[in-house]
Scaffold this motif. Structure first.
Motif, short mmCIF file in Angstrom:
data_model
loop_
_atom_site.label_atom_id
_atom_site.label_comp_id
_atom_site.label_asym_id
_atom_site.label_seq_id
_atom_site.Cartn_x
_atom_site.Cartn_y
_atom_site.Cartn_z
N HIS C 183 0.86 -1.18 0.06
CA HIS C 183 -0.10 -0.04 -0.02
C HIS C 183 0.90 1.15 -0.20
N GLU C 257 -10.34 3.10 2.76
CA GLU C 257 -9.57 3.60 1.72
C GLU C 257 -9.02 5.09 1.62
N ALA C 258 -9.90 5.75 2.40
CA ALA C 258 -9.42 7.15 2.63
C ALA C 258 -8.26 7.15 3.62
N ASP C 261 -5.17 6.21 2.27
CA ASP C 261 -4.66 7.23 1.14
C ASP C 261 -3.74 8.38 1.59
N ASP C 262 -2.58 8.11 1.14
CA ASP C 262 -1.39 9.19 1.62
C ASP C 262 -2.08 10.62 1.38
N ARG C 263 -2.61 10.85 0.51
CA ARG C 263 -3.12 12.41 0.09
C ARG C 263 -4.14 12.87 1.28
N LYS C 269 -3.91 6.10 9.97
CA LYS C 269 -3.47 5.10 9.22
C LYS C 269 -2.74 3.84 9.79
#
Lengths: 299, 320, 683
Positions: C183, C257-258, C261-263, C269
C-alpha cells in the motif's frame, strides 16, 4: 570659537546644561518620578547583592512552603503567598532587578544600534541615508510582536535572549530620531568648519555631533525602559518571557493568572509594581524632555 | 509624480522580497514541527509524518521551500498546515473583525487623544495640563492584559455582562437596534483597552504640536489683530496641528495588528492577532509567512499613499 | 471636537446597558466552551480534542464504547470475530497426516475455539472463532508433522511500490511467496524459505528499481504460519446521511481507503496497516481480513465513517475547502455553521436512527483564555467547565452545581534519560523514586484529586494490575541506595561519584502550572538528599523539537494521556528509541519487548490481563520513569441545566439526572435535555 557662537546673550549667564538642570529642578512631578526611579534602582541593586550573597530577605523567593500556599496578605507574608507557598513580597522585590535589568539592557542594545544606524545615515546622507532608511522601513514593516514571539521561540527564552530580542526590534525609532538630528547638525557651522579642517567622519560624528544630539537620545532612552519592561511582561503573559522559577514581575502575573479568581493578590501587586515603575520612568523621561527642549525656553 | 510612484512601487517590491526572505528564514528556523496532531501521539507513525512532510514540501531544502511558499502565495494557492485552507482566505476572513476592532480603537484614541491633548495645550503649564499629562502617562504605563483581566472580572462578576466574541450567543434580540448595540459593545470593549495607550500617545502628540503651532508667526499675527483667543486657538492653531496626525495613521497599522494578540485572546475576539499567535504556536509556517507578507505589503502601500496624499494636500511638497 | 468622543462614549454606554440586561442560555441549546479551535471537521483527518468533540456528535463509527466501556455496535448492528490459520507442509501427504493427527489427538475444540479445518494441497487451514496465536499453536502441537515456518519481511520504499512485490514473487524461484501486500510505499512479503537470502535478493531487486536511499527491509516478528483474523460487520439498515442518502457498506470501504490514502494524510493510518482487505459482499455487510492478529484493531472501527457518495469523486486536496468545513455525517446532530475562532453550531438530526435528540442544537465555542472561559461558565454562557483542581472545592460546596469527578486515563511522570550514565544504575532510579514525596504533590498540587501512579496503565483500565506496589516516600532509603551506588556527599553537600557531581537539568514545557509545580517540588525533594536540579522551561514546540525528540535532556516532566487501548508498543519498545520516536528516555528491555509484541496479537481477555499485568510490574520495577500520579478530572455543570432522558431496554425511556459513567459524563450527550423544555422533550 566663542566669538562665533550664535547663542543669544543670556547664554553667557549659564551653560545649556545648567539651564536644563534648573528647569528640571523646577518640575515637581519630574523630581518625584526621578526619586521613585532612584528608589527602584536602590531596591534592584540591594536585591541583586542580597541574591548574589545568598541572603534570603525578607524570605527566600524560591523556597516553597506548601502548608502556606495561596494565603491572602497576612502579617507574615505582607502580600500573600503563591500556589507553592512562596512569599509574593520577596518574589516581587527579587523580580525588580530582573525586570529593571531587562529594561535597561534592552534599551542599551536598542540605543547602540539605533544611534549607530541613525548617525551613519544622517551624517553621510545621499544614497547611504536612502539605503539605510529603506532598511529601517523594512524592519518597521514587520509586525513586531510576531517577530518577537518567533525570535524568542527560535533562540529560547533566557533573560539574555529576551533582552537582545526586545532590543533588536525597538531601535528603529531611535535611528530615525538620530538621523533627523544629524541631518540638521551636519549643516551647522561648526560641523562644516570641522570638515573644512580635514577631520574624518568618525571623529566628527563622535566628537562633535553626538554630544549635541545627546539630550534627545537620553530622553528616548529613559522612555524606552518602561516599554521594554512592559514588553517583557506581555511576553511572560503569553509564556514567552523569562521562565519561572526565576521571578520577574511579568511572570509572577503570568503564573498567577490561573488563580486570579481565587487569589487576586497574585496579579494585583505585580501589576501595580509594573504600573508604578513604568509611570516613574515615563514621567522622568517627560520631565527630562521638557528640560532639554531648547524651544520651550522662549515661552 | 507618475515616475515617483512607479519608482517607489518598484522599490517596495524589492523591499517586500527581502522582507519575505527574512521572515521566511526566521519563521522556518524556529524549532518545532508543524504537525497538526499532537507531537506525542503514539498512534501517528513515521510513515504518516513522512507523507505529511512531503505534502507541505517540508522535506525539501530551505531555499526550495521558500520558492514553493512564494510561488503558492503569489498564485493564491498557499495552504495553511493546520486546516489546509488557503491562507489568503483565512486572512480575509479575519479582516472584518480586525478592521472593526482597529477602527474602533483608532476612533477612540484619536477623538479622546484630541480632547485630552487640546485641553492640555489650552492650559499648558497649569494644573489641568499637569493632571492630563500624568493621566496620559498612567495610560501608557498600564499593562494591557492586566487591565483586561481586572475589567473582565469586574464586568462579569458585578454586572454579568457578556464580554466574549463578537456578539452575545444564545440570545434572540427583539430588534435590530439591540443587535447593533450588542455588536457595538463587543467591539468597543476590547477596542477601548487597545486604545488606552493610543489615547495617551495621541494626546501627548497633539499637545506638543499645538504648543508648537501657537508659537508660529501667523498665530502671533492673528492675536495681534485682536482676534478672540478661542477663535485663534480652535480655528487656526488646531486645524494646523491635526494635519501631521492624519499622515501618521499609516504607521500605526503593524502595531495595531500585532498589539491586539493578548486582548483578542482574552476576549475571544476573532481577529488577525489571534491568527498570527496561533500560527506561531502551531508552527503554521505558510500562514505566518503570508501574514507577514500581507502586513508588510499593506504598510508599504500605506506609506506610499500617505506620501502621495501629502503631496496632493500640500503644494510645497514635490515628489521626485 | 467634543462631540465625537461624547457620542462614542454615549453609544458604548447604551450598548453596555443593553447587553447587561440580556440573559443568556434561553434557547434549547447546549453551550460548550473549549480553549482550542477545531482544526478540521473531517474525523479521519482530525487529531485534536476540539475537533473530536464536534465530530463526535456529527458522525458515528461502526462500533463504540457503552457506558461501561465495553465495545458495542453503533452503525454496526452486530459483528463477529474469527480467524483463518493456514499451515504449510512439505507435501500434500504431510498436510493430510497432520489433519489426521489433529482429528485423532482429541483436542478440546471448544476450549481452543476450533470451528473446522480443511486440507487443500499442501496446506492445512483451520478456522477459529477467536483470533490469536496461542490456540493455533496448541492445535499445531497435535499435528505430529512440523509445518514449514513462514517468514515475513516488511518493506518501506522511497516511492509507491505498486505491483513491484507481485512481480518479484513471480520472478523469485528459490523462495515460495505465499502472500504479498502493498500500500503506497509500504509492503509486506510472506514466504517459505530462508529469510536472510530472500531479504538480500529482495533488497537488490528493489534497489535496482527504486534506489538504495530510503529503502528499508526488515524481518517482522510474526507468527510462523498465516494467521488471518476476520471481522464481519452487519450494518443497521435504516441509517441515512444528513443529506438523505442511505448509509451502506460502500461508505465503510471508502473510509478505510481514505485512511490509507497518502493524500488524506490520516493520523489513523497505522491502525489499518495490518488490514489485508475490506470486502463488501452486499450493502449491509462488511468483511475485514487482517494480515495477522492485531488486537487493537477492533477499537479502530470506532473511527467515524465518511460518506462515500459525497467524497469518493472528490480529490482529497479539495476536502479542506468543502467537506472539512461543512461535514455530513450520520450522527445525532447535523452541522449548521462554523464561524472561525468563534463557534461551531450543530443542529438536531430529525432523522437520527436511534431516535430524535432532545436538544435543538449544540454550540461549541472557542474561548482561548482560561480565565474568561471560567467567567463564561460562571455567567452561564457555557454550560460546562473542566474545573482547575484548586477551584473544585468551592464548587463542591455550592448547591447550584453538579460535579463529575473521574480518574483520567493519564499520568504524570519524570522521565530519566537512560542514555545518561548517572541514570543507568537501577539503585539510583529507585533512590530518586524514594526521595520524591508524591503524597505531598497529590495533596497540594492536585488538592487531593489524584492517586499515586504504579506504572504504565491507570487504575480505570480493565487490564490494570492492582498488585503493583508503589515505592514509598523514604528519603533515608534513598540516601542509603545512593551511598551503595557510590554517590557520596561532596564538599558542597551535593553527592559526587568519580569526580562528577550529581547535578542535572530537569526540563518541562511552560504554560502548564501542574508540570512547573512538579518540577519545583522535585527540585526541592532532591536537594534534600544531595542532588542538584536545575529547572528549565521551554515553549511546547521548542521543548519537543529541540530536546525531547532528540533525546537531548537529562530528565523531563511530562504526562501521557492514554486511550482505552493496552498497546504501548510505541512508548516502550526498544525499536522506538530513535529521535522523534516516543520511547524518548531510551528504555530497552528484552522481556518488555517480548510482552509488547505478544499482547498486540492477543484477543483473549484473560491472557491480555495477564500479559499487561506482567508488563506493568516489569516496567515499574525498572523505574525508567518516576511514575508520579494519575490525576482526577472534574467537570462542573449548572445543576439545573440538563437532565438525561434516554432509551432503556425494551422500548422504555429512562429519565435521570446527568450522571457520571465510566465513559464520562457526556456519554449520553444526544439524550440531554433542558428541563425548561421538558414538555417538548417528552413528546
Amino acid at each position: 570659537m566663542i566669538t562665533t557662537t550664535p547663542e543669544p546673550l543670556e547664554a553667557a549667564a549659564a551653560s545649556p546644561t545648567a539651564r536644563s538642570l534648573r528647569r528640571f529642578r523646577a518640575n515637581k512631578t519630574g523630581l518625584l518620578a526621578l526619586g521613585m526611579v532612584c528608589v527602584l534602582a536602590v531596591i534592584a541593586v540591594t536585591f541583586f547583592v542580597l541574591d548574589t550573597l545568598g541572603i534570603p530577605w525578607p524570605m527566600d523567593p524560591d523556597t516553597t512552603n506548601l502548608e502556606r500556599k495561596l494565603l491572602p496578605p497576612n502579617p507574615v507574608n505582607w502580600l500573600g503567598t503563591d500556589n507553592l507557598g512562596r512569599d509574593v513580597f520577596s518574589r516581587l522585590l527579587n523580580g525588580a532587578y530582573i525586570s529593571l535589568t531587562v529594561g535597561f539592557v534592552a534599551v542599551s542594545v536598542s540605543l547602540s544600534i539605533g544611534v549607530t544606524v541613525g548617525a551613519v545615515a544622517g551624517y553621510f546622507g545621499k544614497w547611504v541615508d536612502n539605503l539605510i532608511m529603506r532598511i529601517v522601513d523594512a524592519v518597521m514593516c514587520f509586525p513586531t510582536f510576531f517577530l518577537i514571539l518567533t525570535a524568542v521561540a527560535l533562540v529560547g527564552p533566557s533573560i539574555f535572549n529576551i533582552i537582545i530580542v526586545i532590543g533588536l526590534v525597538s531601535w528603529t525609532g531611535t535611528a530615525r530620531l538620530v538621523r533627523a538630528e544629524f541631518l540638521t547638525l551636519r549643516e551647522s557651522a561648526y560641523v562644516q568648519a570641522a570638515r573644512a579642517l580635514g577631520q574624518r567622519g568618525p571623529k566628527i560624528i563622535f566628537r562633535h555631533m553626538l554630544p549635541n544630539a545627546a539630550a534627545p537620545i537620553l530622553v528616548t532612552a529613559v522612555l524606552g525602559v518602561p516599554e521594554a519592561i512592559l514588553a517583557e511582561a506581555g511576553l511572560s503573559f503569553l509564556g514567552f518571557g523569562v521562565q519561572p522559577p526565576q521571578a520577574t514581575w511579568g511572570n509572577i502575573i503570568a503564573d498567577g493568572k490561573t488563580y486570579i479568581l481565587d487569589a487576586w493578590w497574585l496579579i494585583l501587586f505585580p501589576g501595580l509594581a509594573i504600573l508604578i515603575a513604568a509611570l516613574s520612568f515615563y514621567l522622568t523621561g517627560d520631565a527630562l524632555r521638557q528640560a532639554v527642549e531648547t524651544r520651550s525656553e522662549r515661552q | 509624480m507618475t515616475v515617483f510612484i512607479i519608482r517607489r512601487l518598484l522599490a517596495s517590491i524589492v523591499l517586500l522580497f527581502f522582507i519575505s526572505l527574512i521572515s521566511f528564514f526566521i519563521i522556518t528556523l524556529t524549532p518545532g514541527s508543524p504537525y497538526p496532531w499532537g507531537e506525542l501521539n503514539p498512534k501517528v507513525s513515521e510513515d504518516v509524518k513522512r507523507i505529511f512532510r512531503e505534502k507541505f514540501h517540508l522535506d525539501k531544502p530551505l531555499h526550495k521551500q521558500y520558492g514553493f511558499i512564494m510561488r503558492d502565495l503569489l498564485t493564491g494557492e498557499l495552504r495553511s498546515i493546520k486546516d489546509e485552507r488557503p491562507v489568503l482566505a483565512k486572512i480575509a476572513e479575519r479582516l472584518p473583525a480586525t478592521l472593526a476592532l482597529n477602527l474602533g480603537a483608532l476612533a477612540l484614541s484619536l477623538s479622546f487623544g484630541l480632547l485630552l491633548g487640546v485641553y492640555g495645550a489650552r492650559y499648558a503649564g497649569r494644573s489641568p495640563d499637569v493632571i492630563t499629562s500624568i493621566l496620559a502617562f498612567v495610560f501608557i504605563a498600564l499593562p494591557g492584559f492586566w487591565v483586561s483581566y481586572l475589567l473582565a472580572i469586574g464586568l462579569v462578576n458585578y454586572g454579568a455582562v457578556p464580554i466574549l466574541g463578537t456578539h452575545t450567543i444564545g440570545v434572540t434580540f427583539s430588534n435590530g437596534l439591540e443587535v447593533f448595540l450588542d455588536r457595538w459593545w463587543h467591539v468597543m470593549l476590547p477596542a477601548s483597552i487597545l486604545a488606552i495607550g493610543g489615547v495617551a500617545v495621541q494626546s501627548r502628540f497633539i499637545r506638543a504640536s499645538m504648543i508648537e503651532t501657537l508659537r508660529e508667526d501667523y498665530i502671533r499675527t492673528a492675536r495681534a489683530k485682536g482676534l478672540d483667543e478661542n477663535a485663534v486657538f480652535y480655528r487656526h492653531a488646531l486645524r494646523n496641528s491635526i494635519r501631521p496626525l492624519i499622515t501618521g495613521i499609516g504607521m500605526l497599522l503593524p502595531a495595531l495588528i500585532g498589539g491586539a494578540v493578548i486582548i483578542e485572546n482574552i476576549f475571544a475576539y476573532p481577529g488577525m492577532g489571534r491568527l498570527g499567535y496561533e500560527a506561531v504556536l502551531e508552527r503554521d509556517y505558510p500562514t505566518l509567512v503570508a501574514l507577514n507578507f500581507v502586513t508588510a505589503a499593506l504598510v508599504l502601500l500605506g506609506n506610499l499613499l500617505a506620501d502621495v496624499l501629502y503631496a496632493v494636500v500640500d503644494p510645497r511638497v514635490r515628489l521626485e | 471636537m467634543l462631540g465625537i468622543p461624547l457620542l462614542l462614549a454615549a453609544v458604548t454606554a447604551l450598548a453596555l446597558w443593553t447587553v447587561s440586561r440580556v440573559t443568556v442560555d434561553k434557547k434549547n441549546e447546549m453551550y460548550i466552551g473549549s480553549i482550542g479551535e477545531p482544526s478540521t471537521l473531517n474525523p479521519v483527518q482530525a487529531a485534536d480534542s476540539a475537533s473530536g468533540s464536534v465530530t463526535g456528535v456529527i458522525f458515528n463509527g461502526l462500533l463504540k464504547y457503552n457506558a461501561g466501556l465495553e465495545i458495542v455496535g453503533d452503525l454496526a448492528a452486530e459483528w463477529k470475530l474469527s480467524q483463518r490459520s493456514t499451515f504449510f507442509f512439505d507435501s500434500a501427504e504431510a498436510a493430510i497426516l497432520a489433519a489426521a493427527n489433529l482429528e485423532a489427538g482429541g483436542v478440546d475444540r471448544e476450549a481452543l475455539h476450533l470451528r473446522r479445518y480443511a486440507v487443500e494441497g499442501d496446506r492445512l487451514e483451520l478456522e477459529l472463532s477467536l483470533p490469536g496465536v496461542g490456540d493455533s499453536e496448541k492445535l499445531a502441537a497435535k499435528f505430529g508433522v512440523a509445518p514449514l515456518p513462514v517468514q515475513t519481511l516488511s518493506v518501506m520504499a522511497p516511492k509507491p511500490l505498486e505491483d513491484a512485490l507481485t512481480r518479484f514473487a513471480a520472478e523469485e524461484s528459490s523462495a515460495r511467496v505465499v502472500r504479498v501486500w502493498s500500500h503506497g510505499n509500504l509492503g509486506e512479503l510472506v514466504f517459505l524459505g530462508a529469510e536472510e537470502a530472500t531479504r538480500e535478493r529482495l533488497r537488490v531487486w528493489l534497489a535496482e528499481r527504486f534506489g538504495e536511499e530510503g529503502l528499508r527491509i526488515e524481518a517482522v516478528q510474526a507468527p510462523r504460519f498465516l494467521a488471518e483474523p476476520v471481522v464481519v460487520f452487519r450494518l443497521h439498515d435504516d441509517v441515512r446521511w444528513h443529506d438523505g442518502a442511505p448509509f451502506t457498506s460502500r461508505d465503510v470501504k471508502f473510509t478505510y481507503e481514505a485512511m490509507m490514502d497518502d493524500r488524506v494524510a490520516s493520523p489513523r493510518k497505522p491502525d489499518y496497516e495490518l488490514v489485508l482487505s475490506v470486502e463488501t459482499p452486499d450493502a449491509r455487510t462488511v468483511r475485514v481480513v487482517y494480515r495477522r492478529p492485531f488486537s487493537p484493531a477492533l477499537e479502530s472501527w470506532m473511527t467515524s465513517v465518511l460518506p462515500a457518495h459525497l467524497l469518493a469523486g472528490v480529490p482529497p486536496d479539495r476536502w479542506p475547502l468543502t467537506f472539512n468545513r461543512a461535514p455530513v455525517g450520520t450522527g445525532p446532530f447535523k452541522f449548521a455553521e462554523w464561524k472561525t475562532n468563534q463557534f461551531v453550531r450543530v443542529a438536531r438530526n430529525e432523522d437520527y436512527f436511534k431516535g430524535l435528540p432532545h436538544l435543538d442544537g449544540i454550540v461549541f465555542r472557542t474561548l482561548p483564555d482560561p480565565l474568561t472561559l471560567r467567567l463564561a461558565f460562571e455567567t452561564r454562557q457555557v454550560d460546562f467547565w473542566s474545573a482547575d483542581p484548586w477551584a473544585v472545592g468551592s464548587f463542591r460546596e455550592d448547591e447550584r452545581f453538579t460535579l463529575f469527578t473521574s480518574p483520567s486515563n493519564s499520568y504524570n511522570y519524570v522521565g530519566w534519560n537512560l542514555r545518561r550514565p548517572m541514570f543507568q544504575d537501577l539503585r539510583v532510579r529507585q533512590a530518586l523514586a524514594h526521595a520524591v514525596n508524591i503524597d505531598q504533590m497529590i495533596r497540594y498540587i492536585l488538592y487531593g484529586y489524584g492517586t499515586q501512579s504504579t506504572g504504565i496503565f491507570t487504575p480505570e483500565m480493565w487490564f490494570f494490575n492492582p498488585r503493583v506496589q508503589p515505592l514509598a516516600y523514604d528519603p533515608e532509603a534513598a540516601r542509603q541506595l545512593l551511598d551503595k551506588a557510590g554517590w557520596v556527599a561532596g564538599e558542597d553537600g551535593i553527592r559526587v561519584k568519580d569526580g562528577q557531581r550529581f547535578a542535572f537539568t530537569l526540563i518541562t514545557n511552560n504554560g502548564n502550572v501542574i508540570r512547573s509545580d512538579i518540577a519545583t517540588l522535585v527540585q526541592e525533594n532532591l536537594r534534600a538528599i544531595g542532588i542538584e536540579v536545575t529547572v528549565e522551561m521551554y515553549e511546547w514546540a521548542v521543548f519537543l523539537k529541540r530536546f525531547v525528540n532528540q533525546g537531548e535532556f537529562d530528565a523531563v516532566v511530562l504526562g501521557w494521556a492514554l486511550g482505552q487501548g493496552f498497546d504501548q508498543f510505541q512508548i516502550w519498545h526498544s525499536s522506538q528509541t530513535e529521535p522523534e520516536r516516543l520511547n524518548m528516555v531510551g528504555y530497552r528491555n528484552k522481556e518488555a519487548d517480548r510482552l509488547l509484541e505478544s499482547v498486540r496479537e492477543e484477543f483473549d481477555r484473560g491472557e491480555i490481563i495477564r500479559q499487561c499485568g506482567e508488563l506493568q510490574q516489569l516496567i515499574y520495577d525498572d523505574q525508567p520513569y518516576l511514575f508520579l500520579f494519575v490525576p482526577e478530572g472534574t467537570s462542573v455543570m449548572w445543576k439545573d441545566a440538563f437532565r438525561v432522558r434516554r432509551p432503556g431496554p425494551d422500548g422504555t425511556w429512562i429519565d435521570e439526572p446527568v450522571t457520571m459513567t465510566k465513559a464520562g459524563w457526556s456519554h449520553y450527550l444526544e439524550w440531554f435535555y433542558r428541563p425548561e423544555y421538558a414538555k417538548e422533550a417528552s413528546e
